[in-house]
Write a protein that holds these residues in place. Structure first.
Motif, PDB file in Angstrom:
ATOM      1  N   LYS A  51      26.351 -31.459  88.804  1.00  0.00           N
ATOM      2  CA  LYS A  51      26.186 -32.846  89.259  1.00  0.00           C
ATOM      3  C   LYS A  51      26.658 -32.914  90.703  1.00  0.00           C
ATOM      4  N   LEU A  52      25.748 -33.245  91.605  1.00  0.00           N
ATOM      5  CA  LEU A  52      26.078 -33.294  93.026  1.00  0.00           C
ATOM      6  C   LEU A  52      26.166 -34.735  93.497  1.00  0.00           C
ATOM      7  N   ALA A  53      27.252 -35.072  94.184  1.00  0.00           N
ATOM      8  CA  ALA A  53      27.372 -36.373  94.841  1.00  0.00           C
ATOM      9  C   ALA A  53      26.566 -36.344  96.143  1.00  0.00           C
ATOM     10  N   LYS A  54      26.393 -37.487  96.774  1.00  0.00           N
ATOM     11  CA  LYS A  54      25.605 -37.536  98.006  1.00  0.00           C
ATOM     12  C   LYS A  54      26.251 -36.672  99.097  1.00  0.00           C
ATOM     13  N   ASP A  55      25.407 -36.073  99.926  1.00  0.00           N
ATOM     14  CA  ASP A  55      25.818 -35.197 101.029  1.00  0.00           C
ATOM     15  C   ASP A  55      26.546 -33.948 100.556  1.00  0.00           C
ATOM     16  N   ASN A  56      26.271 -33.528  99.330  1.00  0.00           N
ATOM     17  CA  ASN A  56      26.853 -32.295  98.798  1.00  0.00           C
ATOM     18  C   ASN A  56      25.794 -31.194  98.734  1.00  0.00           C
ATOM     19  N   GLU A  57      26.266 -29.955  98.601  1.00  0.00           N
ATOM     20  CA  GLU A  57      25.374 -28.803  98.599  1.00  0.00           C
ATOM     21  C   GLU A  57      25.775 -27.841  97.478  1.00  0.00           C
ATOM     22  N   PHE A  72      20.667 -28.996  99.008  1.00  0.00           N
ATOM     23  CA  PHE A  72      21.406 -30.142  99.564  1.00  0.00           C
ATOM     24  C   PHE A  72      20.809 -31.443  99.044  1.00  0.00           C
ATOM     25  N   THR A  73      21.674 -32.430  98.834  1.00  0.00           N
ATOM     26  CA  THR A  73      21.205 -33.759  98.416  1.00  0.00           C
ATOM     27  C   THR A  73      21.787 -34.829  99.322  1.00  0.00           C
ATOM     28  N   TRP A  74      20.925 -35.759  99.735  1.00  0.00           N
ATOM     29  CA  TRP A  74      21.384 -36.882 100.558  1.00  0.00           C
ATOM     30  C   TRP A  74      21.905 -38.031  99.709  1.00  0.00           C
ATOM     31  N   PHE A  75      21.411 -38.137  98.476  1.00  0.00           N
ATOM     32  CA  PHE A  75      21.737 -39.316  97.658  1.00  0.00           C
ATOM     33  C   PHE A  75      22.354 -38.971  96.311  1.00  0.00           C
ATOM     34  N   GLY A  76      22.479 -37.690  95.980  1.00  0.00           N
ATOM     35  CA  GLY A  76      23.023 -37.286  94.692  1.00  0.00           C
ATOM     36  C   GLY A  76      21.930 -36.784  93.763  1.00  0.00           C
ATOM     37  N   CYS A  77      22.269 -35.819  92.896  1.00  0.00           N
ATOM     38  CA  CYS A  77      21.283 -35.265  91.975  1.00  0.00           C
ATOM     39  C   CYS A  77      21.976 -34.440  90.892  1.00  0.00           C
ATOM     40  N   SER A  78      21.182 -34.021  89.911  1.00  0.00           N
ATOM     41  CA  SER A  78      21.641 -33.091  88.875  1.00  0.00           C
ATOM     42  C   SER A  78      20.719 -31.886  88.874  1.00  0.00           C
ATOM     43  N   GLY A 127      17.469 -37.335  90.379  1.00  0.00           N
ATOM     44  CA  GLY A 127      17.856 -37.551  91.766  1.00  0.00           C
ATOM     45  C   GLY A 127      16.899 -36.845  92.712  1.00  0.00           C
ATOM     46  N   SER A 128      17.336 -36.630  93.933  1.00  0.00           N
ATOM     47  CA  SER A 128      16.506 -35.961  94.937  1.00  0.00           C
ATOM     48  C   SER A 128      17.342 -34.905  95.644  1.00  0.00           C
ATOM     49  N   ALA A 129      16.671 -33.820  96.031  1.00  0.00           N
ATOM     50  CA  ALA A 129      17.358 -32.716  96.704  1.00  0.00           C
ATOM     51  C   ALA A 129      16.354 -31.947  97.531  1.00  0.00           C
ATOM     52  N   GLU A 130      16.859 -31.127  98.441  1.00  0.00           N
ATOM     53  CA  GLU A 130      15.988 -30.300  99.264  1.00  0.00           C
ATOM     54  C   GLU A 130      16.602 -28.924  99.455  1.00  0.00           C
ATOM     55  N   LEU A 131      15.734 -27.939  99.674  1.00  0.00           N
ATOM     56  CA  LEU A 131      16.166 -26.570  99.901  1.00  0.00           C
ATOM     57  C   LEU A 131      15.709 -26.163 101.299  1.00  0.00           C
ATOM     58  N   PHE A 132      16.675 -26.043 102.224  1.00  0.00           N
ATOM     59  CA  PHE A 132      16.402 -25.687 103.616  1.00  0.00           C
ATOM     60  C   PHE A 132      15.331 -26.597 104.226  1.00  0.00           C
ATOM     61  N   GLY A 133      15.400 -27.884 103.897  1.00  0.00           N
ATOM     62  CA  GLY A 133      14.493 -28.856 104.501  1.00  0.00           C
ATOM     63  C   GLY A 133      13.245 -29.160 103.698  1.00  0.00           C
ATOM     64  N   THR A 134      12.997 -28.423 102.603  1.00  0.00           N
ATOM     65  CA  THR A 134      11.833 -28.681 101.734  1.00  0.00           C
ATOM     66  C   THR A 134      12.286 -29.477 100.520  1.00  0.00           C
ATOM     67  N   HIS A 192      10.773 -32.917  91.112  1.00  0.00           N
ATOM     68  CA  HIS A 192      11.507 -33.205  89.876  1.00  0.00           C
ATOM     69  C   HIS A 192      10.882 -32.459  88.691  1.00  0.00           C
ATOM     70  N   SER A 193      11.720 -31.784  87.914  1.00  0.00           N
ATOM     71  CA  SER A 193      11.358 -31.080  86.672  1.00  0.00           C
ATOM     72  C   SER A 193      10.542 -29.802  86.880  1.00  0.00           C
ATOM     73  N   ARG A 194      10.240 -29.440  88.099  1.00  0.00           N
ATOM     74  CA  ARG A 194       9.530 -28.185  88.334  1.00  0.00           C
ATOM     75  C   ARG A 194      10.519 -27.019  88.315  1.00  0.00           C
TER      76      ARG A 194
END
Length: 430
Positions: free
Chosen positions: A20-26, A70-76, A44-51, A55-57
């Motif tokens: 479980k990642l809080a916002k601005d965590n990696e 990295f996540t700007w807003f939090g994710c699982s 939630g939403s997340a990105e890998l090196f800018g991509t 969800h669910s893929r």
């Protein structure tokens, strides 16, 4: 994209962990040797090196992969498979990189309005500070804004556009795939032949100048590419002649933004030696960057070459065939210099670093990689002509005047001129 059971072969499904990642965590992790790891974004939403991750893929990473999500807003996130040191960190420079992108995007908007060239960003620093990753992030962010930014890869040791031992350019039109990287669609590649610039400094600087001329011509032809600018990835050799190569690259490409990663001395040297109009920025490396031993770097180069012939996850089937000595001509770039004592009085030493030396195929050619030049005749400058692709020599039969090659494409060969690399590749798949 659906993932089948065959795709998940080699993943240890008994090892499953949710984060479980809080916002601005990696979330950072490494895939263990001879293992594979599946990553799924649960919510939630997340990105890998800018991509951005879907969800669910399922994203499946191979042995040795070093990943930071990295996540700007939090994710699982769920990881399946054996990994090394998976952990969540709040200490990340992603906000710095986003601010850098925002400033460069403002320069692109100005370029649109005034019809001038967009930012030319050069990323420099010592080995293993994350230069390639920063380039990837900046490129991904720019193409997500609708740009067609060009990657100019000068790192001959790693090969971001093609195999190691080359320099090249790639116009990036869509974000990199989280697993496979950028789509290598019609890259422009030049033969260098060594995995470090000190293999032939003169040739390296010649190719940089050639690449700059070609990119400038493309900018004159295409406004979108001109306004989008470029991101230049460089080698980690930053002292002595390596530093002079960086200055030559900055001058050749007329870089107006230079990002220095984790080297205050290099930052101050560039501030002293580059023109005042160049924005030189010192930025920290990510705490997640891992230093790679020499053998790991060598294994990475081998994997890049193997991927060229067999594709990611061995999805391609390369061709093996014989080539007659009479059908091709082989050259090596650079010849040993004569000692000054051997020269006649008053005769100056000839520059042999960019001299084409004809080579007769012999048994010592086995396992060498050959670059197939696009030149149609020797009237063209083979050194400054881009290459069509590569083959690796698997056997030489001197008696029958043929050598065997592994090639990504079937015969016949489109050209007849080959340039020999110092780089070797032993194909263990045959």
């Amino acid at each position: 994209m659906s993932v089948t059971k065959a795709d998940e072969k080699g993943i240890d499904h008994s090892v499953v962990k949710d984060f479980k990642l809080a916002k601005d965590n990696e979330l950072r992790f490494e895939v263990e040797t001879n293992q594979r790891v599946k990553l799924v974004l649960l919510d939630g939403s997340a990105e890998l090196f800018g991509t951005e991750l879907v969800h669910s893929r399922s994203y499946i990473f191979e042995s040795g992969a070093k990943i930071a999500v990295f996540t700007w807003f939090g994710c699982s996130i769920r990881l399946t498979g054996k990994n090394e040191a998976a952990y969540v960190s709040k200490d990340t420079p992603m906000i710095i990189y986003l601010n850098t992108h925002a400033a460069c995007e403002q320069m692109r908007k100005t370029a649109d309005q005034e019809d001038i060239r967009g930012p030319r960003i050069m990323v420099v620093g010592p080995q293993d500070v994350g230069k390639s990753t920063v380039c990837r992030i900046l490129l991904n962010y720019s193409v997500r804004m609708g740009r067609k930014t060009t990657l100019l890869d000068l790192d001959v040791g790693q090969g971001g556009v093609s195999i190691p031992g080359t320099v090249g350019a790639l116009t990036v039109e869509r974000p990199a795939d989280p697993v496979d990287g950028f789509e290598l669609k019609v890259p422009l590649v030049y033969h260098f032949g060594h995995t470090s610039p000190n293999g032939n400094i003169k040739l390296y600087e010649t190719l940089i100048s050639r690449l700059a001329d070609v990119f400038n011509a493309k900018c004159d032809y295409n406004r979108l590419i001109k306004h989008s600018g470029c991101v230049i990835n460089t080698c980690g050799w930053i002292k002595g002649q390596g530093y002079q190569c960086l200055l030559h690259a900055a001058q050749s490409f007329e870089a107006d933004v230079v990002i220095v990663l984790d080297s205050e001395r290099l930052y101050n040297d560039l501030k002293r030696d580059l023109p005042d109009f160049v924005n030189i920025i010192l930025q920290p490396k990510s705490p997640g960057v891992v230093e790679r031993p020499r053998d790991v770097r060598r294994d990475y180069r081998d994997s890049k070459i193997k991927e060229y012939f067999y594709g990611p996850r061995k999805i391609y089937f390369p061709h093996a065939f014989d080539v007659s000595f009479q059908d091709v001509e082989l050259f090596k770039i650079g010849a040993p210099s004569l000692p000054d004592s051997c020269l006649p009085l008053g005769v100056e030493q000839e520059d042999t670093h960019t001299k084409l030396v004809p080579v007769t195929p012999g048994r010592d050619l086995v396992h060498h990689i050959l670059s197939l030049s696009m030149a149609e005749s020797l009237d063209e400058n083979l050194i400054e002509t881009n290459v069509a692709g590569f083959v690796v020599v698997t056997n030489v039969d001197v008696d029958n005047q043929v050598f065997s090659v592994l090639s990504p494409a079937p015969r016949p060969l489109p050209r007849r001129y080959f340039l020999i690399m110092d780089t070797r590749f032993i194909d263990i798949n045959k």
